[in-house]
Design an enzyme around this catalytic site. Structure first.
Site, PDB file in Angstrom:
ATOM      1  CE1 TYR A  96     -43.459  -2.491   3.087  1.00  0.00           C
ATOM      2  CE2 TYR A  96     -41.127  -3.751   2.578  1.00  0.00           C
ATOM      3  CZ  TYR A  96     -42.352  -3.968   2.941  1.00  0.00           C
ATOM      4  OH  TYR A  96     -43.466  -4.994   2.613  1.00  0.00           O
TER       5      TYR A  96
ATOM      6  CG  PHE B 251     -50.493 -17.000  27.342  1.00  0.00           C
ATOM      7  CD1 PHE B 251     -50.176 -16.345  28.389  1.00  0.00           C
ATOM      8  CD2 PHE B 251     -50.698 -16.022  26.488  1.00  0.00           C
ATOM      9  CE1 PHE B 251     -51.281 -14.557  29.023  1.00  0.00           C
ATOM     10  CE2 PHE B 251     -51.175 -14.621  26.734  1.00  0.00           C
ATOM     11  CZ  PHE B 251     -51.375 -14.032  27.726  1.00  0.00           C
ATOM     12  CB  THR B 252     -55.821 -16.741  26.799  1.00  0.00           C
ATOM     13  OG1 THR B 252     -54.561 -15.341  26.236  1.00  0.00           O
ATOM     14  CG2 THR B 252     -56.374 -17.127  27.963  1.00  0.00           C
TER      15      THR B 252
ATOM     16  CG  ASP C 207     -44.637 -16.882  26.288  1.00  0.00           C
ATOM     17  OD1 ASP C 207     -43.835 -15.984  26.410  1.00  0.00           O
ATOM     18  OD2 ASP C 207     -45.741 -17.419  26.086  1.00  0.00           O
TER      19      ASP C 207
ATOM     20  CE  LYS D  86     -47.944  -9.170  27.618  1.00  0.00           C
ATOM     21  NZ  LYS D  86     -47.750 -10.448  28.053  1.00  0.00           N
TER      22      LYS D  86
ATOM     23  NE  ARG E 137     -57.180 -14.781  32.025  1.00  0.00           N
ATOM     24  CZ  ARG E 137     -56.200 -14.316  30.562  1.00  0.00           C
ATOM     25  NH1 ARG E 137     -55.499 -13.818  30.387  1.00  0.00           N
ATOM     26  NH2 ARG E 137     -57.053 -14.350  29.889  1.00  0.00           N
TER      27      ARG E 137
ATOM     28  CG  PHE F  60     -60.997 -14.703  27.371  1.00  0.00           C
ATOM     29  CD1 PHE F  60     -60.797 -15.746  26.777  1.00  0.00           C
ATOM     30  CD2 PHE F  60     -60.345 -13.030  27.987  1.00  0.00           C
ATOM     31  CE1 PHE F  60     -59.194 -15.458  26.572  1.00  0.00           C
ATOM     32  CE2 PHE F  60     -58.792 -13.355  27.484  1.00  0.00           C
ATOM     33  CZ  PHE F  60     -58.149 -14.111  26.594  1.00  0.00           C
TER      34      PHE F  60
HETATM   35  C1  LIG Z   1     -48.962 -11.067  26.836  1.00  0.00           C
HETATM   36  C2  LIG Z   1     -48.206 -12.483  26.136  1.00  0.00           C
HETATM   37  C3  LIG Z   1     -48.456 -13.428  25.500  1.00  0.00           C
HETATM   38  C4  LIG Z   1     -48.974 -12.447  24.063  1.00  0.00           C
HETATM   39  O1  LIG Z   1     -48.586 -11.579  23.706  1.00  0.00           O
HETATM   40  P1  LIG Z   1     -49.603 -10.373  23.251  1.00  0.00           P
HETATM   41  O2  LIG Z   1     -48.630  -9.142  22.543  1.00  0.00           O
HETATM   42  O3  LIG Z   1     -50.314  -9.895  24.366  1.00  0.00           O
HETATM   43  O4  LIG Z   1     -49.868 -11.156  21.625  1.00  0.00           O
HETATM   44  C5  LIG Z   1     -47.990 -14.519  25.429  1.00  0.00           C
HETATM   45  N1  LIG Z   1     -47.477 -15.070  26.138  1.00  0.00           N
HETATM   46  C6  LIG Z   1     -47.132 -14.597  27.059  1.00  0.00           C
HETATM   47  C7  LIG Z   1     -46.158 -15.382  28.924  1.00  0.00           C
HETATM   48  C8  LIG Z   1     -47.736 -13.121  27.332  1.00  0.00           C
HETATM   49  O5  LIG Z   1     -47.547 -13.201  29.122  1.00  0.00           O
END
Ligand SMILES: *Cc1c(COP(=O)(O)O)cnc(C)c1O
Length: 484
Positions: free
Chosen positions: A81, A134-135, A225, A268, A391, A457
């Site tokens: 933990y 980003f969304t 980011d 990613k 998109r 979406f």
């Molecule tokens: C995928 C992504 C996110 C969000 O990440 P999640 O792990 O899917 O929550 C944020 N910013 C960018 C540029 C991304 O490609």
């Protein structure tokens, strides 16, 4: 240079620098079943299940192929933990690769966005300047009462462009915005690597240096980011002369060194979950620290399993390997250039993450009120079994008064996750898209039958405005006979 392989005769095709040792069977169901699947899933590709999907090009999030080393590392994960050695290895990898000493773990990228918005958006109307939203970043900032302003240069909106760095942040406008808004109303500046929603387009190191300079002049923090940082770094080596002979590690360090806070989605990096926020500033670490146990989990796991943490540590080191990172951008470039040669309107130059079809142009006969990119995503799935992602306006959120906000670009994204697809599969995508392009006038619009208020979406349901899917199916059968 490391990955420059030329062919003696014939076309230069991307060459896989890995071998396949575990395979997964795919389903290619007949077009009649695909139409049923669309009807069951509200013509929203997010709601299809993989039983009905042949090539899953929805996203690269959590879908990249893992390496044998990542799998091996997962076996020696240390369950605890608190104080897990797995976490220590991840923190070491973050320090070695991203050059940041303090790591706060989170369960995925958007969780980092939640923590940062929670900590730094202090009053309604606080403004976050950024290259592009980003969304999930936008959703979190607005949830806490903040606003955003997008500061790309004009060329970024030119879909068929040859500009190498369409993700650059317009520094002249940034300074104007700061002066108009007042420093006290700007919690941070956000730079997104490989700007996702404009087609996976990179920024240059020179641009980030210029952003840093403005930020320093006014004493504003820079947040990076870094979810797609490796890919941005790869394109910097390809496209920014100063870095032509630099290593991935040098470019990554140059970029993270210009940010006060770096956050990333480990989905990613071939992990199935996870992410992190990192900094060299102990004061920032302290400001964010308490939010991790509140939202994510204890400070040495942050909502991740130790196995995922091990996979992330290895994935971070593998980001430094150009021969590993290059596979997806090279496949994307092949896909984009081949489709352009077939007359399909594409976002150029080829970026990372995926190939992006310009639905505004390809489906110019469908008004934005009827979601051309969503319609194209549904139509392409119907004729190919390939699942892409809308998109465009569907991915936007309505304004405070409930009015539709039309997207700058209407794109169908065909994601190319790392080392997942073969070249013959990519050729199948090209073939079916070329056919659909010839029959594009048969594609019609969509309208919502169920519209969630937040991130609509994902789970929204739609219906076609006419019987265009049935007609497209009939044309497919006429041209392809009994082919799947
Ligand atoms: C995928 C992504 C996110 C969000 O990440 P999640 O792990 O899917 O929550 C944020 N910013 C960018 C540029 C991304 O490609």
């Amino acid at each position: 240079m490391e990955v420059n392989i030329k062919f003696y005769k014939g076309e230069n095709i991307p060459l896989e620098l890995h071998k396949t040792r575990i395979v997964q069977k795919l389903n290619l169901v007949p077009i009649e079943r695909r139409l049923k699947a669309l009807e069951e899933g509200g013509f929203n590709t997010f709601r299809l299940t993989t039983h009905d999907v042949f090539l899953d090009m929805l996203t690269d999030s959590g879908t990249n192929a893992m390496s044998d080393r990542q799998q091996a590392a997962m076996m020696h994960a240390d369950d605890a933990y608190a104080g897990s050695q797995s976490f220590m290895r991840m923190a070491k990898a973050v320090e070695d690769v991203l050059k940041k000493k303090y790591l706060l773990p989170v369960h995925q990228g958007r969780a980092a966005e939640n923590i940062l918005a929670n900590a730094y958006i202090k009053k309604k109307g606080d403004l976050i300047p950024m290259n592009y939203h980003f969304t999930t970043a936008l959703a979190h900032i607005t949830q806490y009462g903040g606003r955003i302003v997008e500061l790309l240069y004009d060329e970024a909106y030119n879909i068929a462009s040859s500009h190498p760095f369409k993700g650059n942040l317009n520094v002249e406008k940034l300074e104007e915005v700061i002066l108009e808004t007042g420093v006290e109303n700007i919690p941070f500046i956000r730079m997104e690597a490989s700007t996702n929603l404009i087609g996976g387009q990179p920024f240059s190191v020179a641009n980030m240096r210029a952003v840093r300079k403005v930020a320093d002049k006014y004493g504003i923090r820079v947040v990076l980011d870094a979810s797609l940082l490796g890919e941005n770094a790869y394109l910097v080596i390809q496209r920014e002369p100063e870095f032509a002979s630099a290593t991935m590690g040098e470019v990554i360090a140059a970029m993270t060194g210009l940010a006060d806070i770096v956050y990333f989605s480990a989905r990613k990096l071939s992990s199935s979950r996870g992410g992190g926020i990192c900094t060299n500033d102990l004061k920032i670490y302290r400001e964010l620290e308490a939010l991790i146990p509140l939202f994510e989990g204890f400070l040495t796991y942050g909502g991740m399993s130790v196995r995922e943490i091990e996979a992330i540590a290895v994935g971070l080191y593998e980001t430094l390997d150009e021969s590993m990172i290059c596979q997806s951008p090279q496949f994307i470039s092949y896909l984009v250039n081949s489709l352009v040669a077939q007359g399909v309107p594409m976002v150029t130059p080829a970026g990372v993450l995926g190939a992006h079809v310009d639905a505004m142009k390809m489906c110019g006969h469908i008004p934005q009120t009827l979601y051309p990119a969503g319609a194209l995503a549904a139509a392409f799935y119907l004729v190919s079994g390939v699942r892409g992602m809308e998109r465009g306006t569907m991915s936007n959120q309505r304004d405070e008064d409930g009015r539709e906000t039309y997207a700058d670009m209407e794109l169908l994204r065909l994601a190319v996750p790392r080392r997942v697809f073969t070249l013959s599969q990519i050729k199948y995508v090209i073939d079916r898209m070329a056919w659909l392009n010839e029959n594009r006038h048969m594609i019609g619009g969509l309208r919502f039958t169920y519209e969630p208020q937040v991130l609509r979406f994902f789970m929204g349901g739609l219906e076609p405005v006419s019987d265009w899917p049935q007609k497209l199916l009939a044309k497919f059968r006429a041209d392809f006979g009994d082919s799947l």
